[in-house]
Write a protein that holds these residues in place. Sequence first.
Motif, mmCIF file in Angstrom:
data_model
loop_
_atom_site.group_PDB
_atom_site.id
_atom_site.type_symbol
_atom_site.label_atom_id
_atom_site.label_comp_id
_atom_site.label_asym_id
_atom_site.label_seq_id
_atom_site.Cartn_x
_atom_site.Cartn_y
_atom_site.Cartn_z
ATOM 1 N N MET A 1 95.510 49.592 -5.175
ATOM 2 C CA MET A 1 96.089 48.308 -5.536
ATOM 3 C C MET A 1 94.994 47.390 -6.083
ATOM 4 O O MET A 1 93.840 47.443 -5.652
ATOM 5 N N LYS A 2 95.392 46.513 -7.013
ATOM 6 C CA LYS A 2 94.437 45.643 -7.683
ATOM 7 C C LYS A 2 93.662 44.770 -6.710
ATOM 8 O O LYS A 2 92.463 44.513 -6.894
ATOM 9 N N TYR A 3 94.315 44.288 -5.671
ATOM 10 C CA TYR A 3 93.662 43.414 -4.691
ATOM 11 C C TYR A 3 92.437 44.088 -4.087
ATOM 12 O O TYR A 3 91.332 43.529 -4.079
ATOM 13 N N PHE A 4 92.619 45.306 -3.589
ATOM 14 C CA PHE A 4 91.521 46.027 -2.924
ATOM 15 C C PHE A 4 90.435 46.423 -3.929
ATOM 16 O O PHE A 4 89.246 46.423 -3.601
ATOM 17 N N LYS A 5 90.855 46.737 -5.150
ATOM 18 C CA LYS A 5 89.886 47.069 -6.199
ATOM 19 C C LYS A 5 88.992 45.870 -6.503
ATOM 20 O O LYS A 5 87.764 46.001 -6.623
ATOM 21 N N ASN A 6 89.590 44.699 -6.603
ATOM 22 C CA ASN A 6 88.826 43.490 -6.897
ATOM 23 C C ASN A 6 87.878 43.123 -5.761
ATOM 24 O O ASN A 6 86.746 42.691 -5.996
ATOM 25 N N VAL A 7 88.352 43.278 -4.533
ATOM 26 C CA VAL A 7 87.495 42.988 -3.377
ATOM 27 C C VAL A 7 86.301 43.938 -3.365
ATOM 28 O O VAL A 7 85.162 43.528 -3.111
ATOM 29 N N TYR A 8 86.566 45.202 -3.656
ATOM 30 C CA TYR A 8 85.480 46.203 -3.682
ATOM 31 C C TYR A 8 84.463 45.872 -4.773
ATOM 32 O O TYR A 8 83.253 45.957 -4.547
ATOM 33 N N GLU A 9 84.948 45.473 -5.934
ATOM 34 C CA GLU A 9 84.052 45.157 -7.036
ATOM 35 C C GLU A 9 83.213 43.904 -6.752
ATOM 36 O O GLU A 9 82.084 43.780 -7.243
ATOM 37 N N GLY A 10 83.763 43.015 -5.956
ATOM 38 C CA GLY A 10 83.042 41.782 -5.653
ATOM 39 C C GLY A 10 82.337 41.795 -4.318
ATOM 40 O O GLY A 10 81.919 40.749 -3.815
ATOM 41 N N ARG A 11 82.186 42.993 -3.731
ATOM 42 C CA ARG A 11 81.638 43.095 -2.372
ATOM 43 C C ARG A 11 80.222 42.558 -2.240
ATOM 44 O O ARG A 11 79.884 41.946 -1.223
ATOM 45 N N TYR A 12 79.386 42.752 -3.250
ATOM 46 C CA TYR A 12 77.999 42.290 -3.159
ATOM 47 C C TYR A 12 77.929 40.763 -3.248
ATOM 48 O O TYR A 12 77.140 40.115 -2.544
ATOM 49 N N ILE A 13 78.743 40.194 -4.116
ATOM 50 C CA ILE A 13 78.800 38.738 -4.222
ATOM 51 C C ILE A 13 79.356 38.157 -2.927
ATOM 52 O O ILE A 13 78.866 37.134 -2.427
ATOM 53 N N LEU A 14 80.381 38.801 -2.394
ATOM 54 C CA LEU A 14 80.992 38.364 -1.138
ATOM 55 C C LEU A 14 79.957 38.328 -0.021
ATOM 56 O O LEU A 14 79.850 37.333 0.713
ATOM 57 N N TRP A 15 79.218 39.409 0.126
ATOM 58 C CA TRP A 15 78.211 39.488 1.188
ATOM 59 C C TRP A 15 77.135 38.429 0.997
ATOM 60 O O TRP A 15 76.690 37.788 1.951
ATOM 61 N N SER A 16 76.724 38.222 -0.263
ATOM 62 C CA SER A 16 75.687 37.240 -0.560
ATOM 63 C C SER A 16 76.151 35.819 -0.222
ATOM 64 O O SER A 16 75.413 35.039 0.395
ATOM 65 N N LEU A 17 77.386 35.485 -0.612
ATOM 66 C CA LEU A 17 77.916 34.145 -0.362
ATOM 67 C C LEU A 17 78.135 33.892 1.128
ATOM 68 O O LEU A 17 77.815 32.812 1.633
ATOM 69 N N ALA A 18 78.667 34.886 1.824
ATOM 70 C CA ALA A 18 78.910 34.741 3.259
ATOM 71 C C ALA A 18 77.592 34.576 4.023
ATOM 72 O O ALA A 18 77.495 33.740 4.933
ATOM 73 N N MET A 248 98.606 37.157 -3.367
ATOM 74 C CA MET A 248 97.323 37.070 -4.072
ATOM 75 C C MET A 248 97.344 37.919 -5.331
ATOM 76 O O MET A 248 96.796 37.535 -6.367
ATOM 77 N N SER A 249 97.990 39.069 -5.271
ATOM 78 C CA SER A 249 98.075 39.951 -6.441
ATOM 79 C C SER A 249 98.891 39.319 -7.552
ATOM 80 O O SER A 249 98.591 39.493 -8.741
ATOM 81 N N LYS A 250 99.921 38.569 -7.179
ATOM 82 C CA LYS A 250 100.762 37.917 -8.182
ATOM 83 C C LYS A 250 100.068 36.699 -8.792
ATOM 84 O O LYS A 250 100.207 36.425 -9.980
ATOM 85 N N VAL A 251 99.330 35.982 -7.967
ATOM 86 C CA VAL A 251 98.658 34.775 -8.443
ATOM 87 C C VAL A 251 97.418 35.131 -9.259
ATOM 88 O O VAL A 251 97.259 34.688 -10.399
ATOM 89 N N GLY A 252 96.532 35.948 -8.666
ATOM 90 C CA GLY A 252 95.322 36.375 -9.354
ATOM 91 C C GLY A 252 94.514 35.212 -9.917
ATOM 92 O O GLY A 252 94.379 34.154 -9.293
ATOM 93 N N ARG A 253 94.010 35.384 -11.113
ATOM 94 C CA ARG A 253 93.173 34.354 -11.728
ATOM 95 C C ARG A 253 93.981 33.184 -12.286
ATOM 96 O O ARG A 253 93.402 32.202 -12.777
ATOM 97 N N LYS A 254 95.301 33.240 -12.146
ATOM 98 C CA LYS A 254 96.115 32.097 -12.548
ATOM 99 C C LYS A 254 95.831 30.902 -11.648
ATOM 100 O O LYS A 254 96.196 29.761 -11.984
ATOM 101 N N ILE A 255 95.189 31.178 -10.509
ATOM 102 C CA ILE A 255 94.824 30.104 -9.580
ATOM 103 C C ILE A 255 93.871 29.118 -10.256
ATOM 104 O O ILE A 255 93.796 27.946 -9.891
#
Length: 259
Positions: A1-18, A248-255
């Motif tokens: 699913m797109k949600y999990f794919k996006n989270v995986y792709e952003g994992r390094y940024i996520l870890w850095s920000l957290a 979240m999948s429906k909203v996406g970058r429309k946020i």
Amino acid sequence: MKYFKNVYEGRYILWSLASKDLKNRYRRTALGIMWSLLTPLGLVAIIGLVFSVVLDRPLKTFIPFLFSGLMPWLFIVAAAQGGTNAFISAQGYIKQTRTPVEIFPIRITLVEFANLLFSLIAFFIVYLIMSPENFNLTMLLVIPVLMIWLVFGIALATISAIINTYIRDYAPLQSLILQGLFYATPIMWPPDILDEKNYSFVYKLNPIYYMMEIIRKPLLGEQLPHMSIWAAAITITLSLFITAVVIMSKVGRKITFKL
């Protein structure tokens, strides 16, 4: 699913920000991360001394009971309230980069989850001093339970983030709802108080009660909750998480257009 794919792709940024958020929270303080241990200890000491008298409960049992409920509750509140600003406070990243938007509520949750883990250290120190005889292998179940709580927190933060981005009045409304849930959940008071008066429906209709039960029992080394409690808690968590993922999948970058 797109949600999990996006989270995986952003994992390094996520870890850095957290990691950055966690460091900045206690930056330039004398005690630093120790505040994660001292804050719940202080709250429990103050509330515990007062309510142990009001409810006529011995400190030896009431303090651990209160501590084991207050820590998870503070995590819920922090994830929900922090989630309301997850997208708003990160609009610079969202508008100027292609960073996956899905990671920002998770960022909030990971920081609060780290604080929960530090609070657990304080809890076990206090409990070991007050009731060392209650330590047993049942407590190991806290580990998988914490994973359930992490998913619950991510779902809660994500839903709060989306709603508050579209409806800015949601944050104060959510605060009122959380205050009501606090008094309707067996955090400071044991369930048997309402059981004796045939008002058990007050907490049994409260979904947070089931979440509390699956973490409080293992923390206290008590007999594990009934399977119906586990089923309810897992169902609540999965339902909330699936809802968050779908929205979240429906909203996406429309946020972006709402920031």
